[in-house]
Design a protein around this motif. Sequence first.
Motif, PDB file in Angstrom:
ATOM      1  N   GLU A 153       0.830  -1.188   0.000  1.00 23.39           N
ATOM      2  CA  GLU A 153       0.000   0.000   0.000  1.00 23.39           C
ATOM      3  C   GLU A 153       0.866   1.241   0.000  1.00 23.39           C
ATOM      4  O   GLU A 153       2.056   1.195   0.305  1.00 23.39           O
ATOM      5  CB  GLU A 153      -0.898   0.007   1.240  1.00 23.39           C
ATOM      6  N   GLY A 154       0.199   2.343  -0.424  1.00 25.82           N
ATOM      7  CA  GLY A 154       0.921   3.585  -0.394  1.00 25.82           C
ATOM      8  C   GLY A 154       1.997   3.635  -1.442  1.00 25.82           C
ATOM      9  O   GLY A 154       1.832   3.140  -2.564  1.00 25.82           O
ATOM     10  N   VAL A 155       3.083   4.269  -1.029  1.00 27.27           N
ATOM     11  CA  VAL A 155       4.165   4.480  -1.994  1.00 27.27           C
ATOM     12  C   VAL A 155       4.777   3.152  -2.418  1.00 27.27           C
ATOM     13  O   VAL A 155       5.322   3.033  -3.519  1.00 27.27           O
ATOM     14  CB  VAL A 155       5.221   5.425  -1.402  1.00 27.27           C
ATOM     15  N   ASN A 156       4.700   2.137  -1.583  1.00 31.08           N
ATOM     16  CA  ASN A 156       5.287   0.853  -1.960  1.00 31.08           C
ATOM     17  C   ASN A 156       4.505   0.156  -3.074  1.00 31.08           C
ATOM     18  O   ASN A 156       4.986  -0.820  -3.662  1.00 31.08           O
ATOM     19  CB  ASN A 156       5.352  -0.063  -0.723  1.00 31.08           C
ATOM     20  N   SER A 157       3.302   0.632  -3.367  1.00 28.47           N
ATOM     21  CA  SER A 157       2.498   0.012  -4.438  1.00 28.47           C
ATOM     22  C   SER A 157       2.548   0.795  -5.754  1.00 28.47           C
ATOM     23  O   SER A 157       1.949   0.381  -6.759  1.00 28.47           O
ATOM     24  CB  SER A 157       1.043  -0.127  -3.962  1.00 28.47           C
ATOM     25  N   GLU A 158       3.177   1.955  -5.713  1.00 31.90           N
ATOM     26  CA  GLU A 158       3.321   2.735  -6.961  1.00 31.90           C
ATOM     27  C   GLU A 158       4.403   2.092  -7.833  1.00 31.90           C
ATOM     28  O   GLU A 158       5.525   1.877  -7.373  1.00 31.90           O
ATOM     29  CB  GLU A 158       3.659   4.183  -6.632  1.00 31.90           C
TER      30      GLU A 158
END
Length: 844
Positions: free
Chosen positions: A271-276
């Motif tokens: 989630e968050g930046v780790n999923s971009e």
Amino acid sequence: MLFPRQGGKGCLRLLLSVLFLEAWKAGSGQVRYSVPEEAKHGTFVGRIAQDLGLELAELVPRLFRLASKGHGDLLEVNLQNGILFVNSRIDREELCGRTLECSIHLEVIVDRPLQVFHVEVEVKDINDNPPVFRAREQRLFIPESRLVDSRFPIEGAADEDIGINALLTYTLSPSDYFSLDVQASDELSKSLSLELRKPLDREETPELHLLLTATDGGKPELEGRVQLLITVLDVNDNAPLFAQAVYRVHLLEGTANGTLVTTLNASDADEGVNSEIVFSFGSHVTINFQKNFKIDSSSGEIRLIGKLDYEDTKSYEIQVKAVDKGNPPMSNHCKVLVKVLDVNDNAPQLAITPLSLPVREDTPLGTVIAFVSVSDRDSGANGQVTCSLTPQVPFKLVSTFKNYYSLVLDSALDRESVANYALVVTARDGGSPSLSATASVSVEVADVNDNAPAFAQPEYTVFVKENNPPGCHIFTVSARDADAQENALVSYSLVERRVGERALSSYVSVHAESGKVYALQPLDHEELELLQFQVSARDAGVPPLGSNVTLQVFVLDENDNAPALLPLPLPLPLPGARGGGGALSEPVSRAVGAGHVVAKVRAVDADSGYNAWLSYELQPAAGGARSPFRVALYTGEISTTRALDEADAPRQRLLVLVKDHGEPALTATATVLLSLVESGQAPRPSSRVLAGGAGAGAGAGAGAGAALVDVNVYLIVAICAVSSLLVLTLLLSTALRCSAPPSEGACGPGKPTLVCSSAVGSWSYSQQRRQRVCSGEGPPKADLMAFSPSLPQVPGSTEERQQPSESEHLGKSSGIQPCMGLHSVESVCPSPSAPPLFPGPSSL
């Protein structure tokens, strides 16, 4: 050639394959050989001369030679033994790349006669290239949170060989955490990944060093290695995942720039930046690929930015990486396979190699004029090419091998009809729409000497005036030869023959180059009316050809002959007559009345036409005395103008001028001596002749003058008184002699002349220019003849001339008959009432 380890068995296998394939021949007379790549210089390939059916001794004389497009120095032939051998290094990968079939196409050409053989040498691949990784080491960052059985893609190796030599197997150095997972995703490549077998613990093992080995399937086997440096990461423990491991796309070559190739779909469980996720091409993407494709880092769209060319690259393999923005970032990979589809965008290429130019017009049918080769970079139906030739030409295309044609002569040539052919060869492929290419070749037809010189007409008629100057130009003949150069160079010559006793070349000559005909000597109409001969025209070809033309040269008459007086033998002198110098006297009774004919002058002219039309006139007497006699203008008859009386002189000397009608007129003169006697003393009228002279232009008489003999009146009276019976006897004897047939005279050689006389004049025509008058006493004479008015008509078609005998000169008082005749009558005497018609040049 290298044969490490199991090289002995491989060498034996290679040798057997060369021996088995040496004599293998494909269709259309093709010979196939095979040779391994990297073979040493001099390596035996095949006995090419023997396989092509050529004798070793004829290789050099027939100019045996090899031709190969772009590969001329790889193979060579020993002309001593006919063996095909390797001349320089053959690198299959450099020659054909990764193409499965690799062959060198050779053309073997021999002359005398010209033959072309096609030879195909297959280059066999050997395992000379080891597997190669793009980098010496690969770095992987794996978070410790990754689950067991997780897979981490790694880059495999590449082998430039083909077939089994490029079949790679991979091994991984022993490890407790990872095992190697190999999946054959496509015929193009294998997908490699590291499979996690045991959970990672960064605090226990922060880094792992593994060795990946790639081994090919060749004999001997070759290897390549790469170091795998694995760094264990903490925290972000979910990597992006692609919806598909492999994306397959088909694009037509020539697709427009900006076209969407595909859209990649990837997701990250974090989630968050780790999923971009950020998309990018793999680090091993080639420059050529980067020029043609681009990827949107956010959306994952791959678009075309360059030009696809099937002939350059048939497919692309794209490695795409998806990296999240976690810390540390996590990544995943997928593969995009782009297959380029061929379109018909390449026109055929033509090459024409002339062999026998120019072409002689007698070249036999089937002769090879040129070679035609075609090629098309497209594939399938787009690369299938057919050739055609310009219609309605005496040539045709004959297919000798795939994409090779021979231009051969199909029908006979004629340079005089067509001297040059502009041939257009059209090559058309089987695409839709089809593309075509054209190439032209100019075929010049060389001349042979197959046309003889020809004259405009078979016969010419030429009119030449007689007495021409020697060497004058009388005519020009001209012949045309349809050939060219020396075959059309015409020379002229006379066709020699005899003209009478002389050669033709003594009369005329012809200039060899200009065809001008010259008269070498003055021509004489009286000697030669028609000169007929032939002129030959011959060209300078080998062999020379020629033709003849006939010239009829008519010699036109000119007034070059003066009138000639017809002679007769002199009669015996009368009793009591005396004279001297050959002059004779002719008694004429004073009792005759006006208009009485006392004599007749006859003359002929050797010319013809108006030049031979004669007229007579009496010259005035000396002192201006008026003569009692006159002469008829055209008949030459001398008659009295009035009755004679005692005042007339007893001796009359008459000068008769004979003149023709030529320009200028020529004349002759005759002298007639008449003795006037009393009527009782005058004998029967008779005709006598005095010497007459002929001359041109001046008209002066040249006859010999003779004095008249005095008549012994007393003697005549005594004779008459003695016996009238004697007079009657003499008259009876004379009458009998006149009625007797004339004796035959001997005629000299040559054709006689017909002499026509009338009230309008006398003229002559003869087939031979020498007029002859024959007498019984001897050869013809040039003396004057005087005829009495009782002269009978001259026969027109007799073969013998009538000549009176000597005794008839004494007995005949009515006149003297000349010896004249005509072998073949070709003229008609004019009527007394009109002037004669004379033949012109057209009637000759």
